[in-house]
Design a protein around this motif. Structure first.
Motif, PDB file in Angstrom:
ATOM      1  N   ASN A  17       0.832  -1.173   0.008  1.00 22.59           N
ATOM      2  CA  ASN A  17      -0.051   0.035  -0.028  1.00 22.59           C
ATOM      3  C   ASN A  17       0.713   1.452  -0.052  1.00 22.59           C
ATOM      4  O   ASN A  17       0.247   2.430   0.318  1.00 22.59           O
ATOM      5  N   HIS A  18       2.095   1.015  -0.289  1.00 25.02           N
ATOM      6  CA  HIS A  18       2.783   2.259  -0.420  1.00 25.02           C
ATOM      7  C   HIS A  18       2.533   3.412  -1.027  1.00 25.02           C
ATOM      8  O   HIS A  18       2.340   4.648  -0.371  1.00 25.02           O
ATOM      9  N   PRO A  19       1.722   3.374  -2.356  1.00 28.85           N
ATOM     10  CA  PRO A  19       1.281   4.518  -2.906  1.00 28.85           C
ATOM     11  C   PRO A  19       0.275   5.133  -2.142  1.00 28.85           C
ATOM     12  O   PRO A  19       0.101   6.536  -2.348  1.00 28.85           O
ATOM     13  N   TYR A  20      -0.512   4.581  -1.468  1.00 25.29           N
ATOM     14  CA  TYR A  20      -1.594   5.105  -0.729  1.00 25.29           C
ATOM     15  C   TYR A  20      -0.858   5.808   0.585  1.00 25.29           C
ATOM     16  O   TYR A  20      -1.299   7.046   0.849  1.00 25.29           O
ATOM     17  N   TRP A  21      -0.187   5.200   1.296  1.00 18.90           N
ATOM     18  CA  TRP A  21       0.574   5.855   2.514  1.00 18.90           C
ATOM     19  C   TRP A  21       1.353   7.184   2.070  1.00 18.90           C
ATOM     20  O   TRP A  21       1.414   8.057   2.653  1.00 18.90           O
ATOM     21  N   GLN A  23       0.153   9.154  -0.459  1.00 23.49           N
ATOM     22  CA  GLN A  23      -0.656  10.162  -0.231  1.00 23.49           C
ATOM     23  C   GLN A  23      -0.933  10.894   1.164  1.00 23.49           C
ATOM     24  O   GLN A  23      -0.920  11.970   0.981  1.00 23.49           O
ATOM     25  N   ALA A  24      -0.983  10.130   2.067  1.00 24.98           N
ATOM     26  CA  ALA A  24      -1.239  10.333   3.539  1.00 24.98           C
ATOM     27  C   ALA A  24       0.031  11.321   3.913  1.00 24.98           C
ATOM     28  O   ALA A  24      -0.296  12.471   4.430  1.00 24.98           O
ATOM     29  N   PHE A  25       1.221  10.901   3.663  1.00 25.09           N
ATOM     30  CA  PHE A  25       2.410  11.796   4.017  1.00 25.09           C
ATOM     31  C   PHE A  25       2.224  13.044   3.311  1.00 25.09           C
ATOM     32  O   PHE A  25       2.835  14.170   3.979  1.00 25.09           O
ATOM     33  N   SER A  26       2.126  12.928   1.990  1.00 25.16           N
ATOM     34  CA  SER A  26       2.145  13.955   0.994  1.00 25.16           C
ATOM     35  C   SER A  26       1.089  15.148   1.675  1.00 25.16           C
ATOM     36  O   SER A  26       1.193  16.327   1.598  1.00 25.16           O
ATOM     37  N   TRP A  27       0.003  14.759   2.102  1.00 29.39           N
ATOM     38  CA  TRP A  27      -1.231  15.490   2.426  1.00 29.39           C
ATOM     39  C   TRP A  27      -0.689  16.241   3.893  1.00 29.39           C
ATOM     40  O   TRP A  27      -0.915  17.398   3.822  1.00 29.39           O
ATOM     41  N   LEU A  28      -0.019  15.460   4.689  1.00 31.65           N
ATOM     42  CA  LEU A  28       0.334  16.129   6.173  1.00 31.65           C
ATOM     43  C   LEU A  28       1.444  17.339   5.719  1.00 31.65           C
ATOM     44  O   LEU A  28       1.378  18.086   6.370  1.00 31.65           O
ATOM     45  N   ALA A  29       2.269  16.598   4.898  1.00 27.36           N
ATOM     46  CA  ALA A  29       3.705  17.520   4.640  1.00 27.36           C
ATOM     47  C   ALA A  29       2.891  18.904   4.037  1.00 27.36           C
ATOM     48  O   ALA A  29       3.430  20.035   4.334  1.00 27.36           O
ATOM     49  N   GLY A  30       1.989  19.074   3.153  1.00 31.02           N
ATOM     50  CA  GLY A  30       1.403  20.157   2.598  1.00 31.02           C
ATOM     51  C   GLY A  30       0.644  20.952   3.644  1.00 31.02           C
ATOM     52  O   GLY A  30       0.492  22.059   3.514  1.00 31.02           O
ATOM     53  N   LEU A  31       0.292  20.481   4.757  1.00 32.52           N
ATOM     54  CA  LEU A  31      -0.267  21.363   6.041  1.00 32.52           C
ATOM     55  C   LEU A  31       0.606  21.936   6.859  1.00 32.52           C
ATOM     56  O   LEU A  31       0.315  22.985   7.905  1.00 32.52           O
ATOM     57  N   LEU A  32       1.979  21.463   6.817  1.00 34.05           N
ATOM     58  CA  LEU A  32       2.964  21.887   7.704  1.00 34.05           C
ATOM     59  C   LEU A  32       3.622  23.102   7.447  1.00 34.05           C
ATOM     60  O   LEU A  32       3.937  23.643   6.291  1.00 34.05           O
ATOM     61  N   GLN A  33       3.649  23.969   8.381  1.00 34.09           N
ATOM     62  CA  GLN A  33       4.207  25.229   8.378  1.00 34.09           C
ATOM     63  C   GLN A  33       5.883  25.164   7.997  1.00 34.09           C
ATOM     64  O   GLN A  33       6.439  24.238   8.639  1.00 34.09           O
ATOM     65  N   SER A  34       6.484  26.060   7.337  1.00 31.01           N
ATOM     66  CA  SER A  34       7.847  25.892   6.898  1.00 31.01           C
ATOM     67  C   SER A  34       8.730  26.112   7.968  1.00 31.01           C
ATOM     68  O   SER A  34       9.855  25.473   8.052  1.00 31.01           O
TER      69      SER A  34
END
Length: 106
Positions: A17-21, A23-34
């Motif tokens: 399920n690597h491609p799916y996880w 996506q989850a990491f990318s979503w969270l990274a997009g929310l993080l402040q620099s």
């Protein structure tokens, strides 16, 4: 990120399920402040995401909380508190309960 952990599943399940996880990491990274550096993260199949991070100051932590609280994919957020980091900055932790079906598109 220096430490990542996957729980509630086998390593084979994680690889399959690597491609799916990703996506989850990318979503969270997009929310993080620099100005936030994640030190460790745990993601579970049930939607529980726990992480520890370091921020430069309290304003950055407040902005990070505001961003996470306004994301509709996050059902619940628990803030674990703040303490001084030995490397400088402020260390904090959070536990998120997220709707994975809205993040991971199969």
């Amino acid at each position: 990120m220096s430490n990542m952990k996957y729980t509630n599943g086998s390593t084979g399940d994680l690889i399959k399920n690597h491609p799916y996880w990703t996506q989850a990491f990318s979503w969270l990274a997009g929310l993080l402040q620099s100005e936030v550096q994640v030190r460790g993260i745990t993601m579970e199949r049930g939607g529980k995401v726990t992480f520890t991070a370091v921020a430069t100051n309290y304003t950055v932590i407040a902005r990070q909380l505001a961003v996470l609280l306004t994301d509709v994919k996050i059902k619940d957020l628990k803030f674990g508190g703040v303490k001084s980091s030995t490397e400088g900055g402020l260390e904090f932790s959070m536990e998120l309960n997220v709707n994975l079906s809205s993040i991971i598109l199969k």
